[in-house]
Structures are given as structure tokens and as C-alpha cells.
Design a protein around this motif. Sequence first.
Motif, short mmCIF file in Angstrom:
data_model
loop_
_atom_site.label_atom_id
_atom_site.label_comp_id
_atom_site.label_asym_id
_atom_site.label_seq_id
_atom_site.Cartn_x
_atom_site.Cartn_y
_atom_site.Cartn_z
N THR A 172 -1.43 -8.31 -2.86
CA THR A 172 -1.64 -7.84 -4.46
C THR A 172 -1.06 -6.64 -3.88
O THR A 172 -1.10 -6.43 -2.99
N VAL A 173 -0.18 -5.59 -5.82
CA VAL A 173 -0.45 -4.42 -5.04
C VAL A 173 -0.69 -3.90 -6.82
O VAL A 173 -0.73 -4.46 -7.72
N GLU A 174 -1.25 -2.88 -6.85
CA GLU A 174 -1.75 -2.21 -6.89
C GLU A 174 -0.34 -0.93 -7.61
O GLU A 174 0.07 -0.37 -7.00
N LYS A 175 -0.35 -0.53 -9.11
CA LYS A 175 0.37 0.27 -9.49
C LYS A 175 -0.06 1.23 -9.29
O LYS A 175 -1.09 1.98 -9.67
N LYS A 176 0.76 2.09 -8.42
CA LYS A 176 1.17 3.64 -7.77
C LYS A 176 0.83 4.52 -9.04
O LYS A 176 2.55 4.78 -9.20
N GLU A 177 0.61 5.32 -9.79
CA GLU A 177 0.48 6.04 -11.05
C GLU A 177 0.74 8.06 -10.34
O GLU A 177 -0.65 8.15 -9.85
N ASP A 221 8.67 -13.51 -3.97
CA ASP A 221 7.87 -11.95 -4.49
C ASP A 221 7.03 -11.52 -3.44
O ASP A 221 6.74 -10.36 -3.67
N ASN A 222 6.25 -12.42 -2.72
CA ASN A 222 5.80 -11.52 -1.23
C ASN A 222 6.43 -10.78 -0.63
O ASN A 222 5.78 -9.18 0.03
N CYS A 223 7.73 -10.78 -0.29
CA CYS A 223 8.27 -9.33 0.12
C CYS A 223 8.72 -8.76 -0.40
O CYS A 223 8.11 -7.46 0.06
N ARG A 224 8.86 -8.77 -1.98
CA ARG A 224 8.04 -7.34 -2.63
C ARG A 224 7.30 -6.63 -2.75
O ARG A 224 7.39 -5.47 -2.61
N LYS A 225 6.42 -7.10 -2.15
CA LYS A 225 4.80 -6.89 -2.42
C LYS A 225 4.94 -6.19 -1.22
O LYS A 225 4.49 -5.45 -1.10
#
Length: 124
Positions: A40-45, A64-68
Motif C-alpha cells: 500500500t502507498v499512502e499519498k503524502k501531502e 505496479d508493485n515496483c511503482r509502490k
Amino acid sequence: MGTVLIIIVLVVIVIFAIRASRKHMKGEGGCCGGGGDEITVEKKELTGNIIGSKVVHIEGMMCDNCRKHVENQFNRMDGVSAEVDWKKGTAVLSMEREVGDNEIRQALAWSDYKVTAIDPMVKA
């Protein structure tokens, strides 16, 4: 004799294919391995003023897992928020502090991903 030789060649090919598949699934074959646990990726603000952006060109992302994985590594950096596109092989880093190219490269030094270039993002 010819049949035995063909069988031996096929067995060798199968052995190499199995070894390559194992490496891939363990994340040793230039990819994170995909499958297994969902990352999972939490968008960082960012809360401060964004002072700049850089485009990081990356080799080795294949799914997509590489991206994450890559996005999580960049998002761990203080004052940096990342959006990664594995198909284009790029990451756009928004920064609220000055971040040097060496620090960006260091974020992926642990991995099989390779930073090939870092460009300042020019606003149109």
C-alpha cells in the motif's frame, strides 16, 4: 542418441526457467517480485511551500508493485512527495526543501532500480 540429447537440452532449459522464475518471485530479477502481499502507498501531502520539482528517470520498474516500492522510498524522504509512473519509468518529486541529486539516488540505492537521470521540472 538424438532423442536423449534433445531430452537433456530440454531439461537444462526447464532448470534455467525455474531458477529465473524463483529469482523473479523473490524480487531478485530486476523486479520487486509482484505477487504476494499487497503493497500500500499512502499519498503524502506536503504542508510547507513547494520550492521545486524534479523528474527522476528510473530503470527496472516492471509492475505496479515496483511503482509502490519506489514511491514509498521517495515518500520516506523528509520534505518530499513522489508520484511514480512505472510505465514511463519516471518519478515526479515535489519538494518543500532543497534536495540534492545524490540524496535522491541514495533513496533507491538499496534496490535493483537504477536512477538514470534527474531533471528539474520546468513549468510551462
